[in-house]
Motif scaffolding. Sequence first.
Motif, PDB file in Angstrom:
ATOM      1  N   THR A  71       0.829  -1.205   0.000  1.00  0.00           N
ATOM      2  CA  THR A  71       0.000   0.000   0.000  1.00  0.00           C
ATOM      3  C   THR A  71       0.864   1.256   0.000  1.00  0.00           C
ATOM      4  N   ASN A 106      -7.172  -2.632  -3.620  1.00  0.00           N
ATOM      5  CA  ASN A 106      -8.209  -1.666  -3.250  1.00  0.00           C
ATOM      6  C   ASN A 106      -7.688  -0.247  -3.314  1.00  0.00           C
ATOM      7  N   ASN A 108      -8.646   3.633  -1.448  1.00  0.00           N
ATOM      8  CA  ASN A 108      -9.406   4.345  -0.417  1.00  0.00           C
ATOM      9  C   ASN A 108      -9.127   5.832  -0.509  1.00  0.00           C
ATOM     10  N   GLU A 119     -14.311   3.919  -0.701  1.00  0.00           N
ATOM     11  CA  GLU A 119     -13.513   2.699  -0.697  1.00  0.00           C
ATOM     12  C   GLU A 119     -13.979   1.809  -1.833  1.00  0.00           C
ATOM     13  N   TYR A 120     -13.029   1.278  -2.582  1.00  0.00           N
ATOM     14  CA  TYR A 120     -13.391   0.301  -3.598  1.00  0.00           C
ATOM     15  C   TYR A 120     -12.450  -0.884  -3.496  1.00  0.00           C
ATOM     16  N   ASP A 121     -13.050  -2.067  -3.436  1.00  0.00           N
ATOM     17  CA  ASP A 121     -12.325  -3.321  -3.289  1.00  0.00           C
ATOM     18  C   ASP A 121     -12.285  -4.017  -4.646  1.00  0.00           C
ATOM     19  N   THR A 123     -10.884  -6.755  -5.268  1.00  0.00           N
ATOM     20  CA  THR A 123     -10.720  -8.207  -5.117  1.00  0.00           C
ATOM     21  C   THR A 123     -12.001  -8.992  -5.406  1.00  0.00           C
ATOM     22  N   SER A 146      -8.177 -10.472  -6.841  1.00  0.00           N
ATOM     23  CA  SER A 146      -7.674  -9.152  -7.222  1.00  0.00           C
ATOM     24  C   SER A 146      -8.136  -8.845  -8.640  1.00  0.00           C
TER      25      SER A 146
END
Length: 178
Positions: A71, A106, A108, A119-121, A123, A146
Amino acid sequence: KPYERVYGKQIDPRVINDKIKINIADVRNIYLSMRSDMELTSVKIYFTTLEYPKWSEKNCVNLRFSPGTLTAYVDMSVLHWWFGTLTGLCIVPIDRDISGIVELLNINLVDKNGSVVYEYDFTDAKNFENSDWSVENAEILESNNSLKLNVYPVDVKRLIFDPMIINDNINVNVNRAK
C-alpha cells in the motif's frame, strides 16, 4: 528485410472510474493497494473535477511504492488543483517501458480525520463487472482475489515483416515508360 518500428497502436494501461461524485474538501489522502511482479517505483493517479473535467498532467499525482510494500498513499491537500467536486479517477499502473502483471487490491479516499470517504475493493471480480470502474488497454487475467492485469509499455516495438519484391538496379528513362 524485416525492420523495427513502433507498432501502430500505443498501449497505455488504465483503470478508470469517471462516475465518482465526491466533495474534494472531504478527501485528504488517496491510498492504493496493489501487487506486481515488476519493480514499480511509482503509479500515476489522474483525477478530474467539475472545474477541470479533462485528464491532464496537471491533475496527476505519483504514489511511490517501496520494495515489498503493498500500500502507498499520497497527501492530496498539497496539490494546487485539488478543490471542488471530484468526478473521476484514473490509475496508470506503470511508469516506465516495462511489462508484467499488476494486481489491484483496493483504493481508499481518506479525510483529514482518517475516516474512509470512498472505498473500492478490486478483489471482488463480480462486483467489478457491475461497477463504474473500467479497464482500458490492459488484458484482464483470471483471478479470484484481485483485479489482475497484464500490462505493456506505452511504446511497444515489434518486428514488422512486410513482404515485397525489390529491384533497386533498374536504369530506365521513366519518360519512355507508360
